[in-house]
Design a protein around this motif. Structure first.
Motif, PDB file in Angstrom:
ATOM      1  N   ARG A  82       2.093  -7.378  -4.934  1.00  0.00           N
ATOM      2  CA  ARG A  82       1.423  -6.248  -5.578  1.00  0.00           C
ATOM      3  C   ARG A  82       0.103  -6.678  -6.208  1.00  0.00           C
ATOM      4  O   ARG A  82       0.050  -7.662  -6.948  1.00  0.00           O
ATOM      5  CB  ARG A  82       2.337  -5.646  -6.653  1.00  0.00           C
ATOM      6  CG  ARG A  82       1.779  -4.394  -7.315  1.00  0.00           C
ATOM      7  CD  ARG A  82       2.764  -3.857  -8.336  1.00  0.00           C
ATOM      8  NE  ARG A  82       2.210  -2.711  -9.037  1.00  0.00           N
ATOM      9  CZ  ARG A  82       2.396  -1.438  -8.697  1.00  0.00           C
ATOM     10  NH1 ARG A  82       3.132  -1.153  -7.639  1.00  0.00           N
ATOM     11  NH2 ARG A  82       1.858  -0.463  -9.390  1.00  0.00           N
ATOM     12  N   TRP A  88      -0.772  -3.052  -1.964  1.00  0.00           N
ATOM     13  CA  TRP A  88       0.445  -3.845  -2.038  1.00  0.00           C
ATOM     14  C   TRP A  88       1.060  -3.980  -0.638  1.00  0.00           C
ATOM     15  O   TRP A  88       0.706  -3.244   0.287  1.00  0.00           O
ATOM     16  CB  TRP A  88       1.457  -3.217  -3.003  1.00  0.00           C
ATOM     17  CG  TRP A  88       1.708  -1.743  -2.832  1.00  0.00           C
ATOM     18  CD1 TRP A  88       1.130  -0.728  -3.523  1.00  0.00           C
ATOM     19  CD2 TRP A  88       2.616  -1.123  -1.903  1.00  0.00           C
ATOM     20  NE1 TRP A  88       1.606   0.487  -3.078  1.00  0.00           N
ATOM     21  CE2 TRP A  88       2.520   0.279  -2.095  1.00  0.00           C
ATOM     22  CE3 TRP A  88       3.495  -1.604  -0.941  1.00  0.00           C
ATOM     23  CZ2 TRP A  88       3.278   1.179  -1.356  1.00  0.00           C
ATOM     24  CZ3 TRP A  88       4.247  -0.704  -0.195  1.00  0.00           C
ATOM     25  CH2 TRP A  88       4.139   0.680  -0.409  1.00  0.00           C
ATOM     26  N   ALA A 162      -2.837 -11.159  -7.606  1.00  0.00           N
ATOM     27  CA  ALA A 162      -1.606 -10.579  -7.067  1.00  0.00           C
ATOM     28  C   ALA A 162      -0.392 -11.199  -7.735  1.00  0.00           C
ATOM     29  O   ALA A 162      -0.452 -12.313  -8.267  1.00  0.00           O
ATOM     30  CB  ALA A 162      -1.537 -10.790  -5.554  1.00  0.00           C
TER      31      ALA A 162
END
Length: 196
Positions: A82, A88, A162
């Protein structure tokens, strides 16, 4: 690869229940109707699947193991990478059209979906691996004792911050429980294709 403690992750959406088991695994029950999807074909946006996430820098890989012990339409588990609610990737095993399918959903504002049937994986321990190198995510999966299967190569901005870790959801019902058995992080894969 080094093991990640379940307590080291941060929940992105809380599950109904998450219990550390005596065998060291984590049993997770997602909410009824939980899902991750943006727009394409179905016309809706869902962003309520529980995911246990830790930082996922460039030049690293994450692996999640779980027992494939479900058979209801759209029940799923695997790895979520994500960046934010519009960017994502989820990769794992999802029941679709009556059988388990290994696949990935890559979302950059809108979602796409690719799957391949793996009926012989039912009842077995599955490992999903996502490797991040340069501008790419390489998704692989396997069941114990079998070779890695390339599932997807997807873009990811090398400058993006991320996070990644185990996720599960149950878009069509309540009562799914997924038993995750391990979560690991290590170095990124050396190459997309193995040496001949």
């Amino acid at each position: 690869m080094r093991s990640i403690e379940w307590s080291d992750g941060i929940w992105q959406r809380q599950p109904v229940r998450a219990v550390e088991e005596p065998d060291g695994g984590l049993s997770v029950e997602p909410g009824a109707g939980s899902d991750l999807w943006r727009h394409t074909s179905y016309g809706f946006v869902h962003d309520d699947a529980p995911a246990l996430l830790a930082p996922f820098p460039v030049d690293s890989a994450v692996e999640v193991d779980f027992r494939l012990a479900w058979a209801e339409q759209f029940d799923q588990a695997g790895v979520l990478v994500r960046v934010d609610d519009r960017n994502w990737v989820k990769a794992g095993v999802e029941v679709s059209d009556g059988q388990p399918q290994v696949g990935a959903v890559v979302t950059r504002e809108v979602s796409d979906w690719s799957v391949a049937p793996v009926p012989d994986w039912a009842g077995r321990e599955v490992t999903v691996r996502v490797s991040r190198a340069g501008d790419a995510l390489t998704v692989r999966a396997r069941v114990a004792g079998e070779p890695w299967r390339l599932v997807r190569l997807a873009p990811l901005d090398p400058d993006a911050e991320a996070s990644a870790g185990p996720y599960c959801c149950s878009p069509s019902r309540a009562g799914l429980t997924v038993h995750f058995t391990a979560w690991r992080q290590g170095s990124a894969d050396n190459a997309l294709h193995p040496e001949p």
